[in-house]
Design a protein around this motif. Sequence first.
Motif, PDB file in Angstrom:
ATOM      1  N   ASP A 170       0.847  -1.196   0.000  1.00 23.32           N
ATOM      2  CA  ASP A 170       0.000   0.000   0.000  1.00 23.32           C
ATOM      3  C   ASP A 170       0.880   1.242   0.000  1.00 23.32           C
ATOM      4  O   ASP A 170       1.834   1.335   0.774  1.00 23.32           O
ATOM      5  CB  ASP A 170      -0.916   0.024   1.232  1.00 23.32           C
ATOM      6  CG  ASP A 170      -2.084  -0.923   1.103  1.00 23.32           C
ATOM      7  OD1 ASP A 170      -2.505  -1.213  -0.026  1.00 23.32           O
ATOM      8  OD2 ASP A 170      -2.571  -1.387   2.156  1.00 23.32           O
ATOM      9  N   TYR A 171       0.552   2.192  -0.857  1.00 20.77           N
ATOM     10  CA  TYR A 171       1.346   3.412  -0.978  1.00 20.77           C
ATOM     11  C   TYR A 171       0.539   4.591  -0.472  1.00 20.77           C
ATOM     12  O   TYR A 171      -0.584   4.817  -0.910  1.00 20.77           O
ATOM     13  CB  TYR A 171       1.762   3.646  -2.434  1.00 20.77           C
ATOM     14  CG  TYR A 171       2.702   4.814  -2.595  1.00 20.77           C
ATOM     15  CD1 TYR A 171       4.034   4.698  -2.241  1.00 20.77           C
ATOM     16  CD2 TYR A 171       2.250   6.038  -3.079  1.00 20.77           C
ATOM     17  CE1 TYR A 171       4.911   5.766  -2.371  1.00 20.77           C
ATOM     18  CE2 TYR A 171       3.119   7.109  -3.215  1.00 20.77           C
ATOM     19  CZ  TYR A 171       4.445   6.955  -2.861  1.00 20.77           C
ATOM     20  OH  TYR A 171       5.308   8.030  -2.988  1.00 20.77           O
ATOM     21  N   ASP A 172       1.120   5.336   0.447  1.00 18.74           N
ATOM     22  CA  ASP A 172       0.484   6.533   1.005  1.00 18.74           C
ATOM     23  C   ASP A 172       1.248   7.757   0.519  1.00 18.74           C
ATOM     24  O   ASP A 172       2.299   8.088   1.072  1.00 18.74           O
ATOM     25  CB  ASP A 172       0.492   6.466   2.527  1.00 18.74           C
ATOM     26  CG  ASP A 172      -0.130   7.690   3.172  1.00 18.74           C
ATOM     27  OD1 ASP A 172      -0.721   8.540   2.441  1.00 18.74           O
ATOM     28  OD2 ASP A 172      -0.029   7.816   4.398  1.00 18.74           O
ATOM     29  N   GLU A 174       0.741  10.816   0.947  1.00 10.44           N
ATOM     30  CA  GLU A 174       0.843  11.870   1.962  1.00 10.44           C
ATOM     31  C   GLU A 174       2.125  11.733   2.774  1.00 10.44           C
ATOM     32  O   GLU A 174       2.679  12.712   3.258  1.00 10.44           O
ATOM     33  CB  GLU A 174      -0.364  11.824   2.900  1.00 10.44           C
ATOM     34  CG  GLU A 174      -1.691  12.099   2.213  1.00 10.44           C
ATOM     35  CD  GLU A 174      -1.753  13.485   1.595  1.00 10.44           C
ATOM     36  OE1 GLU A 174      -1.330  14.441   2.282  1.00 10.44           O
ATOM     37  OE2 GLU A 174      -2.212  13.612   0.460  1.00 10.44           O
ATOM     38  N   ARG A 175       2.579  10.514   2.895  1.00  9.92           N
ATOM     39  CA  ARG A 175       3.792  10.252   3.674  1.00  9.92           C
ATOM     40  C   ARG A 175       5.028  10.868   3.016  1.00  9.92           C
ATOM     41  O   ARG A 175       6.017  11.138   3.678  1.00  9.92           O
ATOM     42  CB  ARG A 175       3.965   8.750   3.824  1.00  9.92           C
ATOM     43  CG  ARG A 175       5.112   8.343   4.648  1.00  9.92           C
ATOM     44  CD  ARG A 175       5.120   6.850   4.886  1.00  9.92           C
ATOM     45  NE  ARG A 175       6.427   6.490   5.414  1.00  9.92           N
ATOM     46  CZ  ARG A 175       6.980   5.328   5.230  1.00  9.92           C
ATOM     47  NH1 ARG A 175       6.374   4.383   4.564  1.00  9.92           N
ATOM     48  NH2 ARG A 175       8.170   5.084   5.736  1.00  9.92           N
TER      49      ARG A 175
END
Length: 177
Positions: A170-172, A174-175
């Motif tokens: 999973d890629y966020d 915002e991070r």
Amino acid sequence: MKVVAFAGFSGSGKTTLVERLIPALKLLGLRVSVIKHAHHEFDIDHPGKDSWRHRQAGAFEVVVASSRRLALVREFEREAQLTAHQALAELYPGADWVLVEGFKDSDLLKVEVWRAASGKPALYPEDPFIVAVATDSPEQLPQGTLRPVLDLNDADAVAQWLVDNQDRFDYDPERYS
């Protein structure tokens, strides 16, 4: 969006594996995008075409769009080394998977593509972001590993491993913004 990078030295088979993974993932009903790190100057435009002429005239960005395709060409005023995260930020967010080829120094989770015949060292002993090794010679790995060792020549099995472990990828965005 799930993101996985494929890292390894030139000639290891990264492009071939990614090329085979795309249809394998699409057969599972998934939308796939690809980011390819290029080490050299490249061009997708052709001399004489309108978009090329616009770039030659000094446009910073040129978008060519039709009912079937969109291409963006951006000219950097100074050389710039985009990170994998900056390249990911440019993508349409509706992809199920993004396969990133290259960016071997990134902090993305990676599958190392390694061939003993290449004579190149393995990256996995020193890179904590490598979560699996895809190889055609598992018996010749330079040191043991607890990471999964995948068959480089079986893209369907690699695709299934990715899907079975998809929560890890999973890629966020915002991070990294």
